[in-house]
Design a protein around this motif. Structure first.
Motif, PDB file in Angstrom:
ATOM      1  N   ASP A 100      59.534   2.224  14.855  1.00 40.85           N
ATOM      2  CA  ASP A 100      60.685   1.513  14.302  1.00 40.85           C
ATOM      3  C   ASP A 100      60.278   0.067  14.047  1.00 40.85           C
ATOM      4  OD1 ASP A 100      63.131   0.376  13.647  1.00 40.85           O
ATOM      5  OD2 ASP A 100      64.236   1.420  15.218  1.00 40.85           O
ATOM      6  N   PRO A 101      60.417  -0.442  12.811  1.00 47.65           N
ATOM      7  CA  PRO A 101      60.038  -1.827  12.530  1.00 47.65           C
ATOM      8  C   PRO A 101      60.948  -2.860  13.177  1.00 47.65           C
ATOM      9  CG  PRO A 101      61.074  -0.851  10.604  1.00 47.65           C
ATOM     10  CD  PRO A 101      60.888   0.265  11.597  1.00 47.65           C
ATOM     11  N   GLN A 102      62.086  -2.418  13.717  1.00 46.70           N
ATOM     12  CA  GLN A 102      62.944  -3.341  14.439  1.00 46.70           C
ATOM     13  C   GLN A 102      62.407  -3.559  15.862  1.00 46.70           C
ATOM     14  OE1 GLN A 102      67.396  -3.007  13.424  1.00 46.70           O
ATOM     15  NE2 GLN A 102      66.724  -0.872  13.471  1.00 46.70           N
ATOM     16  N   MET A 103      62.677  -4.724  16.417  1.00 49.83           N
ATOM     17  CA  MET A 103      62.270  -4.982  17.788  1.00 49.83           C
ATOM     18  C   MET A 103      62.866  -3.954  18.732  1.00 49.83           C
ATOM     19  SD  MET A 103      62.882  -8.386  20.169  1.00 49.83           S
ATOM     20  CE  MET A 103      61.723  -9.402  19.246  1.00 49.83           C
ATOM     21  N   PHE A 104      64.166  -3.700  18.581  1.00 44.46           N
ATOM     22  CA  PHE A 104      64.850  -2.691  19.377  1.00 44.46           C
ATOM     23  C   PHE A 104      65.703  -1.838  18.447  1.00 44.46           C
ATOM     24  CE2 PHE A 104      64.668  -6.440  22.319  1.00 44.46           C
ATOM     25  CZ  PHE A 104      63.661  -5.959  23.126  1.00 44.46           C
ATOM     26  N   SER A 105      65.647  -0.548  18.637  1.00 45.73           N
ATOM     27  CA  SER A 105      66.449   0.359  17.817  1.00 45.73           C
ATOM     28  C   SER A 105      67.927   0.243  18.180  1.00 45.73           C
ATOM     29  CB  SER A 105      65.980   1.797  18.016  1.00 45.73           C
ATOM     30  OG  SER A 105      64.629   1.943  17.663  1.00 45.73           O
ATOM     31  N   GLY A 113      68.878  -1.040  22.041  1.00 47.23           N
ATOM     32  CA  GLY A 113      67.965  -0.536  23.049  1.00 47.23           C
ATOM     33  C   GLY A 113      67.248  -1.661  23.774  1.00 47.23           C
ATOM     34  N   ARG A 114      66.541  -1.312  24.821  1.00 49.24           N
ATOM     35  CA  ARG A 114      65.866  -2.349  25.610  1.00 49.24           C
ATOM     36  C   ARG A 114      64.361  -2.359  25.434  1.00 49.24           C
ATOM     37  NH1 ARG A 114      64.733  -0.030  31.252  1.00 49.24           N
ATOM     38  NH2 ARG A 114      64.828  -2.174  31.961  1.00 49.24           N
ATOM     39  N   ARG A 115      63.818  -1.350  24.735  1.00 43.74           N
ATOM     40  CA  ARG A 115      62.377  -1.293  24.493  1.00 43.74           C
ATOM     41  C   ARG A 115      62.109  -0.883  23.054  1.00 43.74           C
ATOM     42  NH1 ARG A 115      61.212   2.017  30.019  1.00 43.74           N
ATOM     43  NH2 ARG A 115      61.213   0.240  31.471  1.00 43.74           N
ATOM     44  N   ASN A 116      60.970  -1.309  22.553  1.00 42.45           N
ATOM     45  CA  ASN A 116      60.557  -0.955  21.203  1.00 42.45           C
ATOM     46  C   ASN A 116      60.229   0.533  21.129  1.00 42.45           C
ATOM     47  OD1 ASN A 116      57.837  -0.946  19.181  1.00 42.45           O
ATOM     48  ND2 ASN A 116      59.653  -2.003  18.430  1.00 42.45           N
ATOM     49  N   SER A 117      60.621   1.185  20.051  1.00 43.50           N
ATOM     50  CA  SER A 117      60.353   2.612  19.886  1.00 43.50           C
ATOM     51  C   SER A 117      58.862   2.849  19.670  1.00 43.50           C
ATOM     52  CB  SER A 117      61.132   3.170  18.686  1.00 43.50           C
ATOM     53  OG  SER A 117      62.514   3.165  18.940  1.00 43.50           O
ATOM     54  N   MET A 118      58.287   3.713  20.490  1.00 47.38           N
ATOM     55  CA  MET A 118      56.855   3.964  20.412  1.00 47.38           C
ATOM     56  C   MET A 118      56.516   4.808  19.189  1.00 47.38           C
ATOM     57  SD  MET A 118      55.623   4.537  24.340  1.00 47.38           S
ATOM     58  CE  MET A 118      54.022   3.774  24.000  1.00 47.38           C
ATOM     59  N   ALA A 287      54.307  -2.696  13.907  1.00 49.77           N
ATOM     60  CA  ALA A 287      54.926  -3.907  14.451  1.00 49.77           C
ATOM     61  C   ALA A 287      56.430  -3.691  14.624  1.00 49.77           C
ATOM     62  CB  ALA A 287      54.667  -5.083  13.507  1.00 49.77           C
ATOM     63  N   PRO A 288      57.057  -4.425  15.559  1.00 51.87           N
ATOM     64  CA  PRO A 288      56.482  -5.418  16.465  1.00 51.87           C
ATOM     65  C   PRO A 288      55.785  -4.767  17.660  1.00 51.87           C
ATOM     66  CG  PRO A 288      58.821  -5.246  16.856  1.00 51.87           C
ATOM     67  CD  PRO A 288      58.523  -4.341  15.695  1.00 51.87           C
ATOM     68  N   TYR A 289      55.109  -5.595  18.474  1.00 49.18           N
ATOM     69  CA  TYR A 289      54.190  -5.068  19.466  1.00 49.18           C
ATOM     70  C   TYR A 289      54.623  -5.380  20.896  1.00 49.18           C
ATOM     71  CZ  TYR A 289      51.548  -4.862  15.141  1.00 49.18           C
ATOM     72  OH  TYR A 289      51.168  -4.602  13.852  1.00 49.18           O
TER      73      TYR A 289
END
Length: 360
Positions: A100-105, A113-118, A287-289
Motif C-alpha cells: 500500500d503506497p499509503q503510510m497506513f491503510s 491502521g497502525r502499521r504499513n501494509s507489507m 514505499a513508504p518504508y
C-alpha cells in the motif's frame, strides 16, 4: 478398461446418487467421474533454492489450478468487507508490489491502521506473516483482516453467506475443494494458494547476477551491488536471492512504547522493537518504508543506516554489530550507488503480470 455398458451403468448410478441428495446439489452440474482439482506446480529458477531457502508448501493446502483461480477472485472480492468497499487488493496493490503506497491503510469506516501494509511476493518461502510474526501461515494471515475492526470490519458468517448466495462461487468452491459448502478456511486456503503464485525473480539484478547478462546493470548499480554485499552490510539481513533472512530484528529505530513489535505477541521484554525483516525485492515500488512507514524514500532509508541507527536502543540485534563498532561509513556517492542498486531489484513483469491482476 470400461466398456460402453459399464459407462452407461456408471452414469445411471451417478444420477441416482444425485437424486438422493437432500441439499439440492442436484441443481448444480456434477463433475466428471474421477475428476478433481488439477495439481499446479510453481515454476521458479533453480538458483532460488538453497539450504537457507526451503519452499513452504503446506500438505493440507496443495496448489491447484482451480484453487489458485478461486483465490485470485477472492483476493479482489469486495464482498469480504462489511460495506463491499474493500478487498485484499485494496491494501496490497499489484503496481506497488502488492503493498500500500499509503503510510497506513484505511479501514472501511476510515479507521487508520497502525502499521504499513507489507508487500506480498515470494511468500511461499516465508515462515511467518505480519510485522510482528503473529500468523504462522498465509492461511492464518488471511483470516485476520476480514474481522479486524480497523480493516474490513466484517464477520466470517456474513462473508460465507454472501459467497454461498453468489451465482458463481459455490461451483467454483466445488471445483477447487470438492464441495460447494463454503467456510472461512476454504476461503483463506484459496487466497493463500493464489498468493503463493506471486513470484518475482525477473529483475535486472537477476539477469546480471544469475543469468550472466553483464549489461543488465549500470556501472553505478554495480558499485551499489558491491556495497550491498560488502562494506554496507545490507546483505547481513536482506540475504540474496530472496533478500530476506526470515528473521525478526530490532535494527535501532529507537524505542516506541506504542508499538513494541514481537513483544506484543510473546510478552517477552527482550522482544521489544523486533519486527520482521522484509524482502528488498521491488523495494523501489513499496514505499513508504519500515513497519510504521516513517521513511518516504529509499534515500531516507539509506541515510538512516548511514547516520541515525540508535545504538542505545534496548534489544538491538547482533546483526547490527558493524554499526556498534563503527564500520559503517557511507559518503554521498556510495549512498546514491546503493539507492541505484536497490532500484535494479524491480521486476516490471511482476508488477503488471495479467495472471496476478483483477480477473473481474
Amino acid at each position: 478398461m470400461l466398456n460402453v455398458r459399464s459407462l452407461v451403468l456408471l452414469g445411471l448410478y451417478g444420477s441416482l446418487l444425485l437424486a438422493c441428495r437432500p441439499d439440492r446439489e442436484e441443481d448444480r452440474p456434477m463433475a466428471p467421474v474421477g475428476s478433481g482439482p488439477t495439481p499446479l506446480d510453481l515454476h521458479y529458477p533453480s538458483w532460488v533454492v538453497d539450504t537457507n531457502n526451503a519452499i513452504m508448501l503446506p500438505a493440507d493446502d496443495p496448489l491447484t489450478v482451480e484453487g489458485v483461480a478461486l483465490g485470485r477472485r477472492l483476493f479482489y472480492e469486495k464482498a469480504l468487507s462489511d460495506d463491499y468497499s474493500m478487498s485484499c487488493s485494496s491494501c496490497h496493490q499489484q503496481a506497488f508490489g502488492f503493498s500500500d503506497p499509503q503510510m497506513f491503510s484505511l479501514g472501511t469506516d476510515g479507521s487508520i491502521g497502525r502499521r504499513n501494509s507489507m508487500a506480498i511476493m515470494n511468500a511461499a518461502w516465508d515462515r511467518f506473516f505480519f510485522w510482528d510474526t503473529r500468523a504462522p501461515s498465509l492461511e492464518m494471515q488471511a483470516l485476520g483482516p476480514v474481522v479486524n475492526p480497523v480493516e474490513m470490519r466484517n464477520s466470517w458468517p456474513v462473508v460465507e453467506a454472501r459467497l454461498a448466495a453468489h451465482p458463481e462461487y459455490p461451483a467454483l468452491f466445488e471445483q477447487a475443494f470438492g464441495t460447494a459448502e463454503i467456510d472461512s478456511m476454504q476461503v483463506v486456503r484459496a487466497i493463500a494458494q493464489f498468493e503463493r503464485t506471486l513470484l518475482s525473480f525477473n529483475s535486472r539484478f537477476d539477469r546480471y547476477e544469475y543469468e550472466g547478462d553483464l549489461g543488465a546493470l549500470t556501472a553505478q548499480e554495480i558499485r551499489g551491488r558491491d556495497l550491498f554485499f560488502g562494506e554496507a552490510h545490507c546483505n547481513d539481513c536482506h540475504t540474496a536471492p530472496l533478500f530476506t533472512d526470515h528473521t525478526v530484528l530490532n535494527i535501532g529505530l529507537g524505542p516506541d512504547p506504542e508499538d513494541t513489535g514481537l513483544e506484543e505477541i510473546t510478552g517477552i521484554h527482550a522482544d521489544g522493537g523486533r519486527f520482521k525483516t522484509p524482502t528488498m525485492r521491488n523495494i523501489e515500488m513499496t514505499a513508504p518504508y519500515m513497519h510504521d512507514g516513517r521513511f518516504a524514500t529509499l534515500e531516507e532509508v539509506i541515510d538512516f543506516y548511514g547516520d541515525d541507527v540508535d545504538l542505545t536502543t534496548p534489544n538491538l540485534a547482533e546483526h547490527m554489530l558493524p554499526w556498534m563498532v563503527g564500520q559503517i561509513d557511507l559518503d554521498p556517492t556510495e549512498r546514491a550507488d546503493l539507492v541505484a542498486f536497490l532500484k535494479s531489484l524491480t521486476d516490471q513483469e511482476f508488477l503488471s503480470a495479467p495472471a496476478f491482476s483483477d480477473p473481474n
